[in-house]
Design a protein around this motif. Sequence first.
Motif, mmCIF file in Angstrom:
data_model
loop_
_atom_site.group_PDB
_atom_site.id
_atom_site.type_symbol
_atom_site.label_atom_id
_atom_site.label_comp_id
_atom_site.label_asym_id
_atom_site.label_seq_id
_atom_site.Cartn_x
_atom_site.Cartn_y
_atom_site.Cartn_z
ATOM 1 N N ALA A 1 81.331 53.417 -34.656
ATOM 2 C CA ALA A 1 80.252 53.690 -36.486
ATOM 3 C C ALA A 1 80.806 54.801 -36.338
ATOM 4 C CB ALA A 1 80.433 52.328 -37.069
ATOM 5 N N LYS A 2 78.703 54.782 -36.108
ATOM 6 C CA LYS A 2 78.365 56.411 -36.085
ATOM 7 C C LYS A 2 78.950 57.158 -35.689
ATOM 8 C CE LYS A 2 73.479 57.459 -35.071
ATOM 9 N NZ LYS A 2 72.235 57.952 -34.374
ATOM 10 N N GLN A 3 80.111 57.286 -34.726
ATOM 11 C CA GLN A 3 80.726 58.307 -34.238
ATOM 12 C C GLN A 3 81.966 58.856 -34.628
ATOM 13 O OE1 GLN A 3 81.344 56.741 -29.851
ATOM 14 N NE2 GLN A 3 80.102 57.792 -29.079
ATOM 15 N N LEU A 4 82.000 58.157 -35.336
ATOM 16 C CA LEU A 4 82.982 57.815 -36.826
ATOM 17 C C LEU A 4 82.999 58.391 -37.790
ATOM 18 C CD1 LEU A 4 86.008 54.917 -35.645
ATOM 19 C CD2 LEU A 4 86.245 57.473 -35.285
ATOM 20 N N LYS A 5 81.698 58.688 -38.002
ATOM 21 C CA LYS A 5 80.741 58.941 -38.918
ATOM 22 C C LYS A 5 81.437 57.992 -40.447
ATOM 23 C CE LYS A 5 80.128 64.123 -37.865
ATOM 24 N NZ LYS A 5 80.625 63.934 -36.449
ATOM 25 N N CYS A 6 81.298 56.722 -39.976
ATOM 26 C CA CYS A 6 81.801 56.319 -40.858
ATOM 27 C C CYS A 6 80.759 54.921 -41.074
ATOM 28 C CB CYS A 6 82.735 55.686 -40.979
ATOM 29 S SG CYS A 6 83.448 54.931 -39.401
ATOM 30 N N ASP A 7 81.086 54.436 -42.571
ATOM 31 C CA ASP A 7 80.030 52.854 -42.357
ATOM 32 C C ASP A 7 80.523 51.786 -41.693
ATOM 33 O OD1 ASP A 7 77.563 51.726 -43.689
ATOM 34 O OD2 ASP A 7 79.387 50.456 -43.713
ATOM 35 N N VAL A 8 79.777 50.905 -41.162
ATOM 36 C CA VAL A 8 79.973 49.779 -40.277
ATOM 37 C C VAL A 8 81.139 49.413 -41.375
ATOM 38 C CG1 VAL A 8 78.514 48.382 -40.401
ATOM 39 C CG2 VAL A 8 80.118 48.400 -38.519
ATOM 40 N N ASN A 9 80.907 49.285 -42.738
ATOM 41 C CA ASN A 9 81.811 48.343 -43.511
ATOM 42 C C ASN A 9 83.034 48.674 -44.106
ATOM 43 O OD1 ASN A 9 79.934 45.889 -42.464
ATOM 44 N ND2 ASN A 9 78.416 46.253 -44.286
ATOM 45 N N SER A 10 82.728 49.537 -43.875
ATOM 46 C CA SER A 10 83.907 51.021 -44.794
ATOM 47 C C SER A 10 84.986 50.335 -43.578
ATOM 48 C CB SER A 10 83.901 52.482 -44.141
ATOM 49 O OG SER A 10 83.929 52.658 -43.280
ATOM 50 N N GLN A 11 85.934 50.573 -45.138
ATOM 51 C CA GLN A 11 87.806 49.581 -44.860
ATOM 52 C C GLN A 11 88.144 50.964 -43.336
ATOM 53 O OE1 GLN A 11 89.183 47.717 -45.894
ATOM 54 N NE2 GLN A 11 90.932 47.832 -44.869
ATOM 55 N N GLN A 12 88.143 51.998 -43.530
ATOM 56 C CA GLN A 12 88.412 52.876 -42.595
ATOM 57 C C GLN A 12 87.479 52.676 -40.689
ATOM 58 O OE1 GLN A 12 86.416 56.541 -42.142
ATOM 59 N NE2 GLN A 12 87.833 57.679 -40.563
ATOM 60 N N PHE A 13 86.906 51.687 -40.678
ATOM 61 C CA PHE A 13 86.549 51.093 -39.941
ATOM 62 C C PHE A 13 86.611 49.854 -39.293
ATOM 63 C CE2 PHE A 13 83.277 49.264 -36.772
ATOM 64 C CZ PHE A 13 82.579 50.482 -35.567
ATOM 65 N N LYS A 14 86.647 49.431 -40.184
ATOM 66 C CA LYS A 14 87.479 47.705 -40.409
ATOM 67 C C LYS A 14 89.275 47.606 -39.224
ATOM 68 C CE LYS A 14 84.793 45.393 -43.853
ATOM 69 N NZ LYS A 14 84.958 45.553 -45.143
ATOM 70 N N ASP A 15 89.626 48.934 -40.300
ATOM 71 C CA ASP A 15 90.873 48.805 -39.774
ATOM 72 C C ASP A 15 90.822 49.730 -38.461
ATOM 73 O OD1 ASP A 15 92.317 48.043 -42.271
ATOM 74 O OD2 ASP A 15 92.592 50.148 -43.429
ATOM 75 N N THR A 16 89.830 50.439 -38.233
ATOM 76 C CA THR A 16 90.606 50.974 -36.527
ATOM 77 C C THR A 16 89.859 50.296 -35.322
ATOM 78 O OG1 THR A 16 88.929 52.777 -37.544
ATOM 79 C CG2 THR A 16 89.162 52.903 -35.129
ATOM 80 N N MET A 17 88.962 49.019 -35.980
ATOM 81 C CA MET A 17 88.524 47.834 -34.620
ATOM 82 C C MET A 17 89.927 47.456 -35.137
ATOM 83 S SD MET A 17 85.415 45.730 -35.083
ATOM 84 C CE MET A 17 85.765 45.778 -37.112
ATOM 85 N N LYS A 18 90.331 46.535 -36.006
ATOM 86 C CA LYS A 18 91.982 46.359 -36.073
ATOM 87 C C LYS A 18 93.188 46.248 -35.735
ATOM 88 C CE LYS A 18 93.954 45.368 -39.761
ATOM 89 N NZ LYS A 18 94.037 44.589 -41.201
ATOM 90 N N TYR A 19 93.395 47.632 -35.408
ATOM 91 C CA TYR A 19 94.600 48.059 -35.128
ATOM 92 C C TYR A 19 94.238 48.759 -34.020
ATOM 93 C CZ TYR A 19 96.429 47.080 -39.404
ATOM 94 O OH TYR A 19 97.001 46.779 -41.366
ATOM 95 N N ILE A 20 92.848 49.123 -33.598
ATOM 96 C CA ILE A 20 92.810 50.252 -32.277
ATOM 97 C C ILE A 20 92.271 49.089 -30.875
ATOM 98 C CG2 ILE A 20 92.221 52.459 -31.418
ATOM 99 C CD1 ILE A 20 92.732 54.005 -33.576
ATOM 100 N N TRP A 21 90.991 48.973 -32.188
ATOM 101 C CA TRP A 21 89.785 48.955 -30.615
ATOM 102 C C TRP A 21 90.252 47.075 -29.898
ATOM 103 C CZ3 TRP A 21 83.866 48.754 -31.794
ATOM 104 C CH2 TRP A 21 82.797 48.935 -30.609
#
Length: 307
Positions: free
Chosen positions: A124-144
């Motif tokens: 999340a830090k690398q992506l410069k977004c909050d770990v609770n942000s929608q962006q990060f959640k989507d990243t987890m869901k669709y990528i990670w």
Amino acid sequence: MDEKGRSFKNNNNMEDEMDLKRGPWTAEEDFKLANHIATHGEGRWNSLSRCAGLQRTGKSCRLRWLNYLRPDVRRGNITLEEQLLILELHSRWGNRWSKIAQYLPGRTDNEIKNYWRTRVQKHAKQLKCDVNSQQFKDTMKYIWMPRLVERIQSASVSTTTSSCITTSNNQSMTYDHNSMGQQLGVVNSNDYITPENSSLTVSPVSDLTEYHSAPKPNPEYYSGQVGDSYYPDQNLVGPEMLPDNYFDYSGLLGEDLTATHESNLDWFENIDGVGSSSSDSLWNIGEKDEDFWFLQQQEQFNNYDNF
DNA sequence: AACGGAACCAACCGCCATCTG
DNA sequence: GCAGATGGCGGTTGGTTCCGT
């Protein structure tokens, strides 16, 4: 004497007076504690500490036992399967570490918490977004998470095409590793996954937005029937209450999450034939590549209009 | 080889819930 | 019903190890 740490912090005289020890445990202390518990059992930690001849608080003894000395504590790297499970369960329950730990036999809440704070929050830090942000959640869901599934697949296929697992009924059964990817709709890691073309069957139930009260996911993102399986969490109170359609691991794990801890452990140990060593090494070898790959995918992902 | 920053993880802190007398 | 004791949990800290320069 106040067992809450506050008293020690606010009253150093008392601490001195009681001659309580802090910091890392010695082998001798470990032996005393383990030996006493083996003889008398656990519980009543303050008196236990005294009886065992330990200059430690009861809380400290309890923590040491639960997180380190307990015989069923599982040590070593978090496996790919465990990572996937952690991501999925955290998406559902958030920082309910002890609850998540119930599904990872031998893992402590502390260990899972540490994993999350180091590995996951690092991304999340690398992506410069909050770990609770929608962006990060989507990243987890669709990528990670699909990536993890695929790596589990790869590791499994490279060793064997099927494994024997023990179900909660102590019955042996086999499952086909090749079906794992299909369960999540993952075909090829080189296929760029987008919300539009994704056929992921990561259940909407497991949607990363759910726990944090975000809006319902866009139905376009899912191949399944969103309305059927998107439901609130509050009625779920424990492992036994997990719904059958909760993140469909049936093909992945060969059983649902209501299985016993023991059977889960059996699966983890059987998946690569020789305990967790294969998947551990896979993780160790691929970790840097994983970071690079992760960032690369995220970059592409962010370029999409709908995101 | 030395150094500094990052990562890891055991242990502690503080709060809350439950138990017990 | 109350107060103190105890247990449990999530957040935080600080020492150690790892790794790149």
